[in-house]
Design an enzyme around this catalytic site. Sequence first.
Site, mmCIF file in Angstrom:
data_model
loop_
_atom_site.group_PDB
_atom_site.id
_atom_site.type_symbol
_atom_site.label_atom_id
_atom_site.label_comp_id
_atom_site.label_asym_id
_atom_site.label_seq_id
_atom_site.Cartn_x
_atom_site.Cartn_y
_atom_site.Cartn_z
ATOM 1 C CG ASP A 125 24.677 19.615 12.917
ATOM 2 O OD1 ASP A 125 23.957 20.375 13.582
ATOM 3 O OD2 ASP A 125 24.698 18.380 13.076
ATOM 4 C CD GLU B 298 20.908 19.217 18.388
ATOM 5 O OE1 GLU B 298 19.936 18.650 17.862
ATOM 6 O OE2 GLU B 298 22.085 19.014 18.019
ATOM 7 C CG ASP C 141 20.280 22.101 14.437
ATOM 8 O OD1 ASP C 141 21.374 21.998 13.841
ATOM 9 O OD2 ASP C 141 19.894 21.269 15.278
ATOM 10 C CG HIS D 205 26.064 14.115 12.880
ATOM 11 N ND1 HIS D 205 25.099 13.293 13.433
ATOM 12 C CD2 HIS D 205 25.731 15.380 13.228
ATOM 13 C CE1 HIS D 205 24.211 14.041 14.074
ATOM 14 N NE2 HIS D 205 24.580 15.315 13.953
#
Length: 467
Positions: free
Chosen positions: A294, A328, A356, A426
């Site tokens: 990511d 983003e 993505d 994340h």
Amino acid sequence: MKRLPHITLILLLITGTLFSQEKDEAQIKAIYEAALTQGKSYDWLNHLSNQIGGRLSGSVEAELAVQYTKNQLDSLGLDRVWLQPVMVPKWVRGTPEFAYIENKPGITNNVPITALGGSVATPLGGIKAEVIEVQGIEELQALGKEKIAGKIVFFNRPMNPALISTFQAYSGCVDQRYSGASEAGKYGALGVIVRSMNLRLDDYPHTGSMGYGETAVEDRIPAAAISTNGAELLSTTLKLNPDIKFFFKQNCRQLEDVQSYNVIGEIRGSTYPNEIMIVGGHLDSWDLGDGSHDDGAGCVQSMDVLRLLKVAGYQPKRTIRVVLFMNEENGLRGGNKYAEIAKSKKENHVFALESDAGGFTPRGFSFDCSDANFERVESWKKLFEPYLIHMFVKGGSGADIGPLKNDTMVLAGLRPDSQRYFDHHHAENDTFEHVNKRELELGAATMASLVYLFDTYGIVQPKKIKG
């Protein structure tokens, strides 16, 4: 005798269709072979991940990534490569976060947490308070200020494991991460702890963006994510002893905006140069890992699309751009800036494709387009089936290309297998060793093939109503 011209016409149409199909099959085969034998995406990702690392907007690493990707695009012999300035937020994490569950004074269990992106810091000494567990924002109003004030709100709604689409499961609970602090603050909460958006149980807390809405700066409360194992422990401990306390400390802060860039390269179209097609991903990432899935994967795949078309001997009819968007993750400034400049220049964008969703095995695409264009896409399905690309769905594309949307263009998103994506999303384990070279290269080839088809046949324009 009168029927001969009609039969001849039918035969010509059939012959032409078969020739086009054979030509498309050969071109797509050449693209896949080039990706799997001469691909560059894995090497580029290796450098982004292991030599540069996490690329949080406004960071030194983000600027190093801008320069690196621009240099690589320069080396491909494109018609034009440039940097598009964009102001981005600069949020810094500071020293590592720390948290524990206190059963009794002096009896504690440490748990993994991470500050949510955009959160304010705790006071210097941290926050320690009783905890109230909720399953979602809607529960806050039912509890009221009397039960929430002076406590830490623990949002513990998990991603729904019964949903096959992990992105649907993510969408079903991400509101507590983004808006939990602003809503809990209205009822006097001291801070917010949010269960990580992750389908498996592990010790990795997952960060992500959050916002305070209209909350005044002085009224903002700190927010952190807790690992899924930590969330399970906290929830179980609360059931056994509702009077436990939770302590957490974080040192993050928001600084002034800084200038960064979208990185853009293009091959100018030979026949319709004013019709623009773009392919891209976002160059920024969170800072916990190195952002390989990511969205380093999407960036290097998009870069390789242009190179693969050149290697496979295809000369585009339309102008094809690769756009590596900045910011983003915590602002979408890059996508908005690109769309703003495109509109001011009256550029005619006809197609946009974004990657993505990680560098896993490609399964297909999602499309935000007219019914007529989706029917055309479905007619190409047999061209992709030899490569095990079978999923063509209508609805959704990508966050960065979303601001370009109009009534005529086609927006698309690459859809890889998503079952492992949120294990890394994340989090500290979004790193290069979790990306498979072959899967990454297959994704680049799949994207290049769709770009080839839309460039060859164009988009279906809406019929004009005679008035």
